[in-house]
Design a protein around this motif. Sequence first.
Motif, PDB file in Angstrom:
ATOM      1  N   CYS A 161      81.192  37.690  22.239  1.00 27.05           N
ATOM      2  CA  CYS A 161      79.268  37.949  20.730  1.00 27.05           C
ATOM      3  C   CYS A 161      78.028  38.990  21.625  1.00 27.05           C
ATOM      4  CB  CYS A 161      79.289  36.211  21.108  1.00 27.05           C
ATOM      5  SG  CYS A 161      80.624  35.150  21.024  1.00 27.05           S
ATOM      6  N   LYS A 162      78.681  39.431  22.342  1.00 29.57           N
ATOM      7  CA  LYS A 162      78.031  40.612  22.721  1.00 29.57           C
ATOM      8  C   LYS A 162      77.589  41.579  22.478  1.00 29.57           C
ATOM      9  CE  LYS A 162      77.821  37.772  27.716  1.00 29.57           C
ATOM     10  NZ  LYS A 162      77.167  38.096  29.216  1.00 29.57           N
ATOM     11  N   PHE A 163      76.544  41.893  21.907  1.00 32.91           N
ATOM     12  CA  PHE A 163      76.717  43.688  21.245  1.00 32.91           C
ATOM     13  C   PHE A 163      75.663  43.952  22.287  1.00 32.91           C
ATOM     14  CE2 PHE A 163      78.867  40.323  18.168  1.00 32.91           C
ATOM     15  CZ  PHE A 163      79.500  41.205  18.388  1.00 32.91           C
ATOM     16  N   LYS A 164      75.738  45.610  21.717  1.00 32.50           N
ATOM     17  CA  LYS A 164      74.943  46.274  22.113  1.00 32.50           C
ATOM     18  C   LYS A 164      73.808  47.307  21.094  1.00 32.50           C
ATOM     19  CE  LYS A 164      77.387  49.259  24.280  1.00 32.50           C
ATOM     20  NZ  LYS A 164      77.727  50.457  25.196  1.00 32.50           N
ATOM     21  N   GLU A 165      72.761  46.226  21.047  1.00 29.17           N
ATOM     22  CA  GLU A 165      71.515  46.633  20.002  1.00 29.17           C
ATOM     23  C   GLU A 165      71.044  47.737  19.920  1.00 29.17           C
ATOM     24  OE1 GLU A 165      68.052  43.680  17.214  1.00 29.17           O
ATOM     25  OE2 GLU A 165      68.230  44.176  19.332  1.00 29.17           O
ATOM     26  N   ARG A 166      71.021  49.036  19.020  1.00 29.93           N
ATOM     27  CA  ARG A 166      70.220  49.902  19.886  1.00 29.93           C
ATOM     28  C   ARG A 166      69.888  50.457  17.986  1.00 29.93           C
ATOM     29  NH1 ARG A 166      72.623  56.125  21.180  1.00 29.93           N
ATOM     30  NH2 ARG A 166      71.427  57.308  19.870  1.00 29.93           N
ATOM     31  N   ILE A 167      68.214  51.179  18.425  1.00 32.56           N
ATOM     32  CA  ILE A 167      67.525  52.023  16.612  1.00 32.56           C
ATOM     33  C   ILE A 167      67.594  52.590  16.213  1.00 32.56           C
ATOM     34  CG2 ILE A 167      65.371  51.646  16.072  1.00 32.56           C
ATOM     35  CD1 ILE A 167      63.873  49.260  18.095  1.00 32.56           C
ATOM     36  N   GLU A 168      68.263  53.955  15.591  1.00 34.47           N
ATOM     37  CA  GLU A 168      68.633  54.465  15.358  1.00 34.47           C
ATOM     38  C   GLU A 168      67.379  55.942  14.989  1.00 34.47           C
ATOM     39  OE1 GLU A 168      71.888  55.654  15.856  1.00 34.47           O
ATOM     40  OE2 GLU A 168      72.151  53.968  16.603  1.00 34.47           O
ATOM     41  N   GLU A 169      67.442  56.725  14.683  1.00 36.33           N
ATOM     42  CA  GLU A 169      66.587  57.826  14.816  1.00 36.33           C
ATOM     43  C   GLU A 169      65.917  56.971  13.603  1.00 36.33           C
ATOM     44  OE1 GLU A 169      67.862  61.595  14.639  1.00 36.33           O
ATOM     45  OE2 GLU A 169      67.888  61.431  16.728  1.00 36.33           O
ATOM     46  N   ASN A 170      66.783  56.582  12.256  1.00 35.44           N
ATOM     47  CA  ASN A 170      66.409  56.377  10.778  1.00 35.44           C
ATOM     48  C   ASN A 170      65.820  55.314   9.977  1.00 35.44           C
ATOM     49  OD1 ASN A 170      68.259  54.666  11.411  1.00 35.44           O
ATOM     50  ND2 ASN A 170      69.866  55.003   9.304  1.00 35.44           N
ATOM     51  N   GLY A 171      65.988  54.839  11.509  1.00 33.72           N
ATOM     52  CA  GLY A 171      65.060  52.666  11.909  1.00 33.72           C
ATOM     53  C   GLY A 171      66.106  52.073  11.779  1.00 33.72           C
ATOM     54  N   TYR A 172      67.268  52.238  11.140  1.00 36.39           N
ATOM     55  CA  TYR A 172      67.755  51.171  11.110  1.00 36.39           C
ATOM     56  C   TYR A 172      68.902  50.414  13.136  1.00 36.39           C
ATOM     57  CZ  TYR A 172      68.125  50.696   6.020  1.00 36.39           C
ATOM     58  OH  TYR A 172      67.889  50.528   4.503  1.00 36.39           O
ATOM     59  N   ASN A 173      69.108  49.242  12.798  1.00 34.75           N
ATOM     60  CA  ASN A 173      70.059  48.943  14.315  1.00 34.75           C
ATOM     61  C   ASN A 173      71.367  48.930  14.249  1.00 34.75           C
ATOM     62  OD1 ASN A 173      67.273  48.229  14.610  1.00 34.75           O
ATOM     63  ND2 ASN A 173      68.022  46.406  15.410  1.00 34.75           N
ATOM     64  N   THR A 174      72.143  49.435  14.543  1.00 31.63           N
ATOM     65  CA  THR A 174      73.724  49.256  15.182  1.00 31.63           C
ATOM     66  C   THR A 174      73.949  48.227  16.138  1.00 31.63           C
ATOM     67  OG1 THR A 174      73.463  51.125  16.459  1.00 31.63           O
ATOM     68  CG2 THR A 174      73.467  51.756  14.455  1.00 31.63           C
ATOM     69  N   TYR A 175      75.078  47.956  16.091  1.00 33.26           N
ATOM     70  CA  TYR A 175      75.804  46.421  16.826  1.00 33.26           C
ATOM     71  C   TYR A 175      77.154  46.629  17.198  1.00 33.26           C
ATOM     72  CZ  TYR A 175      71.470  44.313  14.995  1.00 33.26           C
ATOM     73  OH  TYR A 175      69.373  43.791  15.007  1.00 33.26           O
ATOM     74  N   ALA A 176      77.135  47.178  18.362  1.00 34.29           N
ATOM     75  CA  ALA A 176      78.265  47.659  18.847  1.00 34.29           C
ATOM     76  C   ALA A 176      79.024  46.704  19.630  1.00 34.29           C
ATOM     77  CB  ALA A 176      78.573  49.163  19.783  1.00 34.29           C
ATOM     78  N   SER A 177      80.562  46.451  19.856  1.00 32.66           N
ATOM     79  CA  SER A 177      81.601  45.453  20.849  1.00 32.66           C
ATOM     80  C   SER A 177      80.498  45.900  22.170  1.00 32.66           C
ATOM     81  CB  SER A 177      82.056  45.215  20.669  1.00 32.66           C
ATOM     82  OG  SER A 177      83.003  44.285  21.383  1.00 32.66           O
ATOM     83  N   LEU A 178      79.904  44.737  22.912  1.00 32.73           N
ATOM     84  CA  LEU A 178      80.171  45.101  24.651  1.00 32.73           C
ATOM     85  C   LEU A 178      80.964  44.982  25.579  1.00 32.73           C
ATOM     86  CD1 LEU A 178      77.894  45.812  26.820  1.00 32.73           C
ATOM     87  CD2 LEU A 178      77.777  43.190  27.171  1.00 32.73           C
ATOM     88  N   ARG A 179      82.158  44.176  24.641  1.00 29.15           N
ATOM     89  CA  ARG A 179      83.060  44.256  25.700  1.00 29.15           C
ATOM     90  C   ARG A 179      84.257  44.423  24.901  1.00 29.15           C
ATOM     91  NH1 ARG A 179      86.774  37.922  25.926  1.00 29.15           N
ATOM     92  NH2 ARG A 179      87.801  38.668  27.607  1.00 29.15           N
ATOM     93  N   TRP A 180      84.691  45.033  23.966  1.00 30.15           N
ATOM     94  CA  TRP A 180      85.500  45.407  23.467  1.00 30.15           C
ATOM     95  C   TRP A 180      85.159  47.242  22.836  1.00 30.15           C
ATOM     96  CZ3 TRP A 180      89.030  42.977  25.084  1.00 30.15           C
ATOM     97  CH2 TRP A 180      89.867  41.315  25.298  1.00 30.15           C
ATOM     98  N   LYS A 181      86.564  47.803  23.187  1.00 28.43           N
ATOM     99  CA  LYS A 181      86.259  49.141  22.410  1.00 28.43           C
ATOM    100  C   LYS A 181      88.165  49.506  22.158  1.00 28.43           C
ATOM    101  CE  LYS A 181      82.743  50.761  25.579  1.00 28.43           C
ATOM    102  NZ  LYS A 181      82.194  52.104  26.334  1.00 28.43           N
ATOM    103  N   HIS A 182      87.655  50.730  21.451  1.00 31.38           N
ATOM    104  CA  HIS A 182      89.117  51.001  20.523  1.00 31.38           C
ATOM    105  C   HIS A 182      89.250  52.798  21.458  1.00 31.38           C
ATOM    106  CE1 HIS A 182      92.460  51.446  18.014  1.00 31.38           C
ATOM    107  NE2 HIS A 182      91.700  52.812  17.868  1.00 31.38           N
TER     108      HIS A 182
END
Length: 218
Positions: A161-182
């Motif tokens: 349930c943990k997500f990395k929150e990042r503010i992108e250059e266009n002002g929107y946020n992205t949410y990436a899984s902290l636990r899983w990668k592909h």
Amino acid sequence: MCRWTPSVAHLCPEPALGTTAGRPLSSPSAASLCLACFTLLLVTAGTATGACPPGVGHEPLQVLASGVNCSWTLERHARSYNHLEGDVRLRRLYSANKFFLCVDKTGKVDGTRRKNYADSLMEIRSVSVGVVAIKSVSTGLYLAMSKKGTLFGSVKYNPSCKFKERIEENGYNTYASLRWKHSGRQMFVSLNGRGKPRRGHKARRRHPSTHFLPMLPS
């Protein structure tokens, strides 16, 4: 009058008195002369020693007294964002594809165009610096991502349930899984053009489907 040291005495000469058309010239005030000398001294000292400019790293008088070069152009002090831990926000996550992210009572993750839909109101809680947990207020379920990149609603809070929150250059946020990668790549929360969740490994940071605007509830 306002001599600082013998080495800079020439920067602050004694005011000269004279006459013009029989009238005495007025001498500048002591305060104005001292201010001019002090300003020039700061500029000279900063240029010669590379010391911190006023307001950066040290107070001007401290820099002049110590003569320390703090190399402010080469190093940046790390900021502490620990105060954000535990911060809670009520938001609706509005995607660049014009859908609100929602989690229903069955745990299904979807997108809706209904602005005030109950299941789209989210509690975004900072669990550590740059990491958040997202929970539907109406259902009490946490947004989670499986190892395969599938989004679902979890009854219990866990590492998925943990997500990395990042503010992108266009002002929107992205949410990436902290636990899983592909294959070493991050997997993102994403809604496609029909408002359906995409598998995390099919989404990329630059895709509009991964961009969300946290909107205040109306």
